[in-house]
Scaffold this motif. Structure first.
Motif, PDB file in Angstrom:
ATOM      1  N   UNK A  42     -13.813  13.909  -8.091  1.00  0.00           N
ATOM      2  CA  UNK A  42     -12.596  13.398  -8.694  1.00  0.00           C
ATOM      3  C   UNK A  42     -11.518  13.133  -7.648  1.00  0.00           C
ATOM      4  N   UNK A  43     -11.370  14.081  -6.703  1.00  0.00           N
ATOM      5  CA  UNK A  43     -10.323  13.955  -5.687  1.00  0.00           C
ATOM      6  C   UNK A  43     -10.600  12.766  -4.766  1.00  0.00           C
ATOM      7  N   UNK A  44     -11.846  12.683  -4.297  1.00  0.00           N
ATOM      8  CA  UNK A  44     -12.226  11.597  -3.391  1.00  0.00           C
ATOM      9  C   UNK A  44     -12.037  10.250  -4.087  1.00  0.00           C
ATOM     10  N   UNK A  45     -12.457  10.187  -5.370  1.00  0.00           N
ATOM     11  CA  UNK A  45     -12.363   8.928  -6.100  1.00  0.00           C
ATOM     12  C   UNK A  45     -10.906   8.511  -6.221  1.00  0.00           C
ATOM     13  N   UNK A  46     -10.060   9.504  -6.462  1.00  0.00           N
ATOM     14  CA  UNK A  46      -8.647   9.215  -6.622  1.00  0.00           C
ATOM     15  C   UNK A  46      -8.050   8.709  -5.306  1.00  0.00           C
ATOM     16  N   UNK A  47      -8.441   9.371  -4.226  1.00  0.00           N
ATOM     17  CA  UNK A  47      -7.982   8.970  -2.899  1.00  0.00           C
ATOM     18  C   UNK A  47      -8.366   7.520  -2.618  1.00  0.00           C
ATOM     19  N   UNK A  48      -9.630   7.244  -2.886  1.00  0.00           N
ATOM     20  CA  UNK A  48     -10.157   5.904  -2.632  1.00  0.00           C
ATOM     21  C   UNK A  48      -9.433   4.876  -3.506  1.00  0.00           C
ATOM     22  N   UNK A  49      -9.219   5.243  -4.764  1.00  0.00           N
ATOM     23  CA  UNK A  49      -8.561   4.328  -5.690  1.00  0.00           C
ATOM     24  C   UNK A  49      -7.156   4.002  -5.191  1.00  0.00           C
ATOM     25  N   UNK A  50      -6.446   5.018  -4.705  1.00  0.00           N
ATOM     26  CA  UNK A  50      -5.085   4.784  -4.226  1.00  0.00           C
ATOM     27  C   UNK A  50      -5.092   3.866  -2.990  1.00  0.00           C
ATOM     28  N   UNK A  51      -6.090   4.063  -2.113  1.00  0.00           N
ATOM     29  CA  UNK A  51      -6.241   3.176  -0.959  1.00  0.00           C
ATOM     30  C   UNK A  51      -6.400   1.735  -1.401  1.00  0.00           C
ATOM     31  N   UNK A  52      -7.363   1.563  -2.343  1.00  0.00           N
ATOM     32  CA  UNK A  52      -7.665   0.211  -2.818  1.00  0.00           C
ATOM     33  C   UNK A  52      -6.451  -0.409  -3.506  1.00  0.00           C
ATOM     34  N   UNK A  53      -5.755   0.407  -4.313  1.00  0.00           N
ATOM     35  CA  UNK A  53      -4.568  -0.103  -5.002  1.00  0.00           C
ATOM     36  C   UNK A  53      -3.519  -0.554  -3.990  1.00  0.00           C
ATOM     37  N   UNK A  54      -3.405   0.204  -2.904  1.00  0.00           N
ATOM     38  CA  UNK A  54      -2.440  -0.159  -1.869  1.00  0.00           C
ATOM     39  C   UNK A  54      -2.807  -1.509  -1.266  1.00  0.00           C
ATOM     40  N   UNK A  55      -4.107  -1.742  -1.111  1.00  0.00           N
ATOM     41  CA  UNK A  55      -4.545  -3.009  -0.527  1.00  0.00           C
ATOM     42  C   UNK A  55      -4.144  -4.206  -1.385  1.00  0.00           C
ATOM     43  N   UNK A  56      -4.084  -4.023  -2.715  1.00  0.00           N
ATOM     44  CA  UNK A  56      -3.678  -5.138  -3.573  1.00  0.00           C
ATOM     45  C   UNK A  56      -2.225  -4.991  -4.011  1.00  0.00           C
ATOM     46  N   UNK A  57      -1.524  -4.046  -3.413  1.00  0.00           N
ATOM     47  CA  UNK A  57      -0.088  -3.906  -3.656  1.00  0.00           C
ATOM     48  C   UNK A  57       0.271  -3.365  -5.023  1.00  0.00           C
ATOM     49  N   UNK A  58      -0.596  -2.550  -5.625  1.00  0.00           N
ATOM     50  CA  UNK A  58      -0.307  -2.062  -6.976  1.00  0.00           C
ATOM     51  C   UNK A  58      -0.321  -0.544  -7.053  1.00  0.00           C
ATOM     52  N   UNK A  59      -0.096   0.124  -5.896  1.00  0.00           N
ATOM     53  CA  UNK A  59      -0.205   1.592  -5.921  1.00  0.00           C
ATOM     54  C   UNK A  59       0.805   2.231  -6.866  1.00  0.00           C
TER      55      UNK A  59
END
Lengths: 247, 240, 254
Positions: B110-127
């Motif tokens: 869960x933690x890793x997935x969340x971390x990764x999701x936040x990274x990806x969201x940052x890449x598309x500017x929607x964090x």
């Protein structure tokens, strides 16, 4: 002044007589023979049957609905689907009282636990109604949701549990609530298989007191309060579930 | 990487795909264009078996996948898909939309997935949208989230099914920008679209489909400058 | 159009209501619960039994037609008290509680409570019911008596399990299914069920001191109808003196 007061005397007498009648009826219905204990027992059984049967009905209903939807989508469970159709037709097409009597006197004739038979009977019956509600709820979800879930590599089971059912549940909650309310009221026939539920408790007390008013109105009032309470709770749960719909 | 051999698909009496042979190599960006009803979306959906082909073979990374014994779920981990209508899960927050697949498949904690999701969201500017529900997002934002959701599974190939067709014109750009960046990073992609300018810019090869067949395939410069098939010529004259 | 329809419907409804309220002077309406052989039972569509024959005799003496209304036993007295029907004849035991609600004719038959038991049962008296599963229909003498004994009599604090049914026939079925040890029922009904059912017997219910649970059946009418009661009593006197009631019992006991 005095004459005016006197002319009210008959009215006062009438009220006094009325009060005596009510007090007498109340005593006979609730106090004498410790009848309130019977009401408490009946109330407890009614609630217990309704809640347990509701849980059983939901489990059966969801399983049946999922199996039917799975079959509709893949055509892989045809024999089971045919069997489930028979189940739905029979249990929705016959009166609950008749089902209950058949279960008690024939199917479970050696099971000496009427409460258990009542829970099973009401649960199976309710399951048939819940199944159709849940199935309609699942069918109403955009197929794109399933496709999105499956395209991510989620199994059919996970997609159903995590994506489809939560959304379907939210949509069908009012219908499920109505089903539970109907179930609660239907439990009033449990007395036919010797369960002392709220209604039967009223019957027993009425047979003893010969006063129909108090026990009948009391029983009706308790059902009404239960149903109103339930409606209120469902309304709150529904509002809470709608949070993700804010726009 | 993906290969189809004599692929056919019928819905009842209606034959939508009439024998397609094609191979997508690693790193390629294939854009499929064609009139509506040409079978291009169906073709795309056959690649990850959202549609079960009626006949023919679909191969992915060296194995045939349209046979019973293949666990299609595992194959799909490697093939991300983006839909015309986004198909975000409305009952989950943006973050949950992105983490559900990696967590449920056991790929990430869960933690890793969340971390990764936040990274990806940052890449598309929607964090900053992680905790909102999809209903509160614009169409362009939804589609960017949908792309991120697919990327969270770290796929080897991305399938786009008309990703901008349901968007208001002013939002098309932001979504294409995300896809373009993805292309620049070397992702293998198959894209069904009506955006001819985008096809010209991003594609390594453009396919023209009509009536369930691939009628022409060429690099974009040649495809648009020198169409050979008369029906493609007709099609291009209408859309350009 | 809608209005006309609504009017028509209300008119129809009114007719039904009025018809329901209409106490026809040419017929008497008798309430009973036809689940109590030999006093009242169904044969095909027809209600038959000792009480039915008595009701016909009463009607004959009144010079009226008679119609029967089959209702739940536990609501019979309430129905009569609230003015529904003219009388109830349904093996109704005359009790003080019931006399608060309705007036009774003089008793037309004496009855005594019996036990319906499995053939092999060793239960012989009231005290033997302690800790047993005992069945009785709701509102019948048997049910009320066992409740009483459990509350303050010989069955107090004995863990006796009283189960209630709609009729003695269903209760007896539960003996056969092994869910009951005994059913308490009026004499003639108990005998009639035991004779008709393999594996069941009927014995007189007595206390350890030998006393029985005796009772008398009466015709229930709404309070304050002295004339009607007088005429009913006259018919009962005539039937008793002519030996007709015993005859009815024999006729309906097969």
């Amino acid at each position: 002044m005095l004459t005016a007061a006197l002319s009210f005397q008959p009215v006062a007498d009438w009220f006094a007589g009325m009060w005596d009648t009510i007090a007498d009826g109340f005593t006979r219905t609730f106090i004498r023979h410790e009848n309130y204990k019977l009401f408490i027992e009946g109330f407890g059984n009614t609630l217990f049957i309704a809640v347990a049967a509701c849980l059983l009905g939901c489990v059966i209903g969801v399983l049946v609905a999922v199996a039917k939807v799975y079959n509709a989508q893949t055509g892989r469970l045809r024999p089971l689907n045919a069997l489930l159709n028979v189940y739905l037709a029979v249990f929705r097409g016959t009166p609950i009282l008749v089902q209950l009597l058949i279960l008690y006197y024939i199917v479970f004739k050696s099971v000496d636990n009427a409460l258990l038979v009542a829970i099973i009977g009401f649960g199976i019956n309710s399951g048939a109604y819940v199944a159709e509600v849940v199935r309609a709820g699942i069918m109403a979800i955009d197929p794109g949701q399933t496709e999105a879930g499956r395209s991510l590599g989620l199994s059919a089971g996970v997609t159903m549990r995590k994506i489809i059912l939560p959304q379907a549940f939210k949509n069908i909650l009012p219908a499920l609530g109505n089903e539970f309310i109907a179930l609660l009221k239907e439990t009033s026939v449990a007395g036919f298989i010797t369960v002392v539920d709220l209604t039967r408790a009223g019957d027993l007390i009425r047979a003893q007191t010969m006063d129909p008013y108090f026990s009948l109105f009391f029983v009706a009032g308790v059902y009404l309060v239960l149903v109103l309470g339930l409606t209120w709770i469902l309304g709150r749960v529904e509002r809470r579930l709608r949070r993700s719909d804010r726009r | 990487m993906i290969a189809v051999k004599n692929l056919t698909k019928s819905f009842g009496d209606n034959q939508v795909l009439r024998g397609i042979d094609y191979t997508v190599e690693k790193g390629e960006k294939i854009v499929i264009v064609g009139p509506s009803g040409s079978g291009k979306s169906t073709f795309l959906r056959c690649l990850n078996l959202l549609e079960q082909p009626t006949g023919g073979e679909v191969w992915f990374e060296g194995t045939q996948i349209n046979v019973r014994k293949v666990d299609i779920d595992k194959v799909r981990w490697k093939m991300g898909m983006v839909f015309q209508h986004f198909n975000l899960f409305p009952h989950l927050t943006v973050l949950q939309n992105i983490t559900i697949a990696p967590v449920q498949t056991g790929k990430l904690t869960k933690e890793k997935a969340k971390e990764k999701a936040m990274d990806l969201l940052a890449r598309v500017g929607l964090q900053d949208r992680a905790d909102t529900y999809p209903a509160m997002l614009s169409g362009g934002q939804k589609q960017r989230i949908a792309i991120v959701r697919a990327l969270a599974m770290e796929p080897d190939v991305m399938l786009f099914d008309e990703p901008t067709s349901a968007l208001d014109p002013e939002m098309v750009g932001e979504v294409l920008e995300v896809i373009r960046e993805l292309a620049d990073q070397g992702m293998t992609m198959v894209i069904v679209t009506h955006e001819m300018g985008f096809a010209r810019e991003v594609a390594t090869k453009v396919l023209f489909m009509d009536e369930g067949k691939i009628l022409e395939e060429a690099p974009p410069a040649e495809f648009f400058a020198n169409p050979k098939n008369p029906r493609l010529q007709d099609f291009l004259s209408k859309v350009l | 159009m809608k209005k006309a329809l609504a009017l028509l419907l209300s008119a129809a409804l009114l007719c039904v209501l009025l018809a329901g309220c209409n106490s026809n002077n040419e017929t008497i309406e008798v309430y009973l619960n036809a689940n109590f052989p030999p006093f009242e039972y169904m044969e095909g569509n027809e209600i038959k039994g000792v009480d039915v024959d008595i009701a016909r005799e009463i009607a004959k003496d009144l010079g009226k037609e008679v119609t029967f209304k089959n209702a739940d036993f536990d609501g019979l007295c309430t129905s009569i008290a609230s003015g529904k029907g003219d009388m109830a004849i349904s093996g109704i035991t005359i009790t003080a509680d019931r006399m608060e609600e309705v007036d009774f004719s003089k008793p037309y038959i004496k009855s005594v409570q019996y036990l319906i038991l499995p053939d092999a049962s060793t239960i012989a008296k009231m005290e033997d019911l302690a800790g047993k599963r005992v069945g009785a229909p709701v509102g019948y003498t048997g049910q009320l008596r066992i409740s009483d004994e459990m509350e303050k009599g010989v069955l107090k604090d004995t863990d006796t399990n009283l189960k209630t049914y709609k009729s003695a026939i269903e209760a007896s079925q539960d003996i056969l299914n092994g869910k009951l040890d005994a059913v308490v029922m009026d004499e003639l009904v108990a005998q009639s069920i035991a004779e008709d059912t393999d594996g069941l017997k009927a014995i007189k219910l007595v206390y350890a001191d030998g006393s029985a649970v005796e009772e008398e059946y009466g015709v229930a009418v709404k309070k304050g109808q002295e004339d009607l009661l007088e005429k009913i009593n006259a018919t009962i006197d005539r039937l008793v003196s002519e030996g007709k009631i015993d005859e009815f019992v024999i006729n309906h006991s097969k």
